[in-house]
Design a protein around this motif. Structure first.
Motif, mmCIF file in Angstrom:
data_model
loop_
_atom_site.group_PDB
_atom_site.id
_atom_site.type_symbol
_atom_site.label_atom_id
_atom_site.label_comp_id
_atom_site.label_asym_id
_atom_site.label_seq_id
_atom_site.Cartn_x
_atom_site.Cartn_y
_atom_site.Cartn_z
ATOM 1 N N THR A 180 0.836 -1.189 0.000
ATOM 2 C CA THR A 180 0.000 0.000 0.000
ATOM 3 C C THR A 180 0.878 1.248 0.000
ATOM 4 O OG1 THR A 180 -1.606 -1.253 1.299
ATOM 5 C CG2 THR A 180 -1.926 1.114 1.184
ATOM 6 N N PRO A 181 0.731 2.130 -0.976
ATOM 7 C CA PRO A 181 1.556 3.340 -1.032
ATOM 8 C C PRO A 181 1.423 4.188 0.242
ATOM 9 C CG PRO A 181 0.385 3.048 -3.083
ATOM 10 C CD PRO A 181 -0.169 2.031 -2.119
ATOM 11 N N GLY A 182 2.545 4.739 0.684
ATOM 12 C CA GLY A 182 2.552 5.597 1.861
ATOM 13 C C GLY A 182 2.900 4.869 3.138
ATOM 14 N N THR A 183 3.026 3.539 3.082
ATOM 15 C CA THR A 183 3.391 2.753 4.257
ATOM 16 C C THR A 183 4.396 1.677 3.864
ATOM 17 O OG1 THR A 183 1.520 1.258 3.916
ATOM 18 C CG2 THR A 183 1.199 3.070 5.476
ATOM 19 N N VAL A 184 5.229 1.301 4.824
ATOM 20 C CA VAL A 184 6.185 0.210 4.607
ATOM 21 C C VAL A 184 6.418 -0.484 5.942
ATOM 22 C CG1 VAL A 184 8.222 1.682 4.919
ATOM 23 C CG2 VAL A 184 8.415 -0.428 3.619
ATOM 24 N N THR A 185 6.416 -1.797 5.925
ATOM 25 C CA THR A 185 6.701 -2.556 7.136
ATOM 26 C C THR A 185 8.210 -2.614 7.310
ATOM 27 O OG1 THR A 185 4.725 -3.879 6.809
ATOM 28 C CG2 THR A 185 6.365 -4.737 8.336
ATOM 29 N N ILE A 186 8.680 -2.147 8.454
ATOM 30 C CA ILE A 186 10.107 -2.107 8.728
ATOM 31 C C ILE A 186 10.559 -3.392 9.404
ATOM 32 C CG2 ILE A 186 11.904 -0.900 10.023
ATOM 33 C CD1 ILE A 186 10.140 1.630 9.673
#
Length: 101
Positions: free
Chosen positions: A60-66
């Motif tokens: 999903t654009p705007g989020t990233v799981t770190i």
């Protein structure tokens, strides 16, 4: 029944991706960007479920799981702006019904 929840998951993911594309585009044009890292506790117990959730967040654009902390059931998510738990992981109930039962 799991098949139906799997189909619902993919349809909802597509909808969330489309909505996020619009949201991120607006934020880029008006400069409403305030990057944050959000720790999110999950109800998902299985590693495969947590991986599916982490991947859906990253798609999903705007989020990233770190990071995914499997034993603690916690995800660390980088977001383009502060968001609530429900806004970051709206697909968790779908994954729970699809893969956890």
């Amino acid at each position: 029944m799991a098949f139906i929840w799997g189909v619902r998951f993919w349809l909802r993911l597509i909808r969330e991706i489309m909505a996020s594309i619009i949201d991120v585009t607006k934020r880029c044009f008006n400069g409403d960007i305030d990057p944050v890292i959000i720790p999110i506790d999950s109800i998902l117990a299985k590693p495969i479920s947590q991986t599916m959730l982490a991947n859906s967040i990253t798609y999903t654009p705007g989020t990233v799981t770190i990071e995914v902390d499997v034993p603690e059931k916690r995800l660390y998510v980088g977001a383009i702006n502060p968001r609530t738990r429900g806004e970051v992981i709206p697909l968790e109930p779908h994954i729970e019904r699809w893969l956890e039962k």
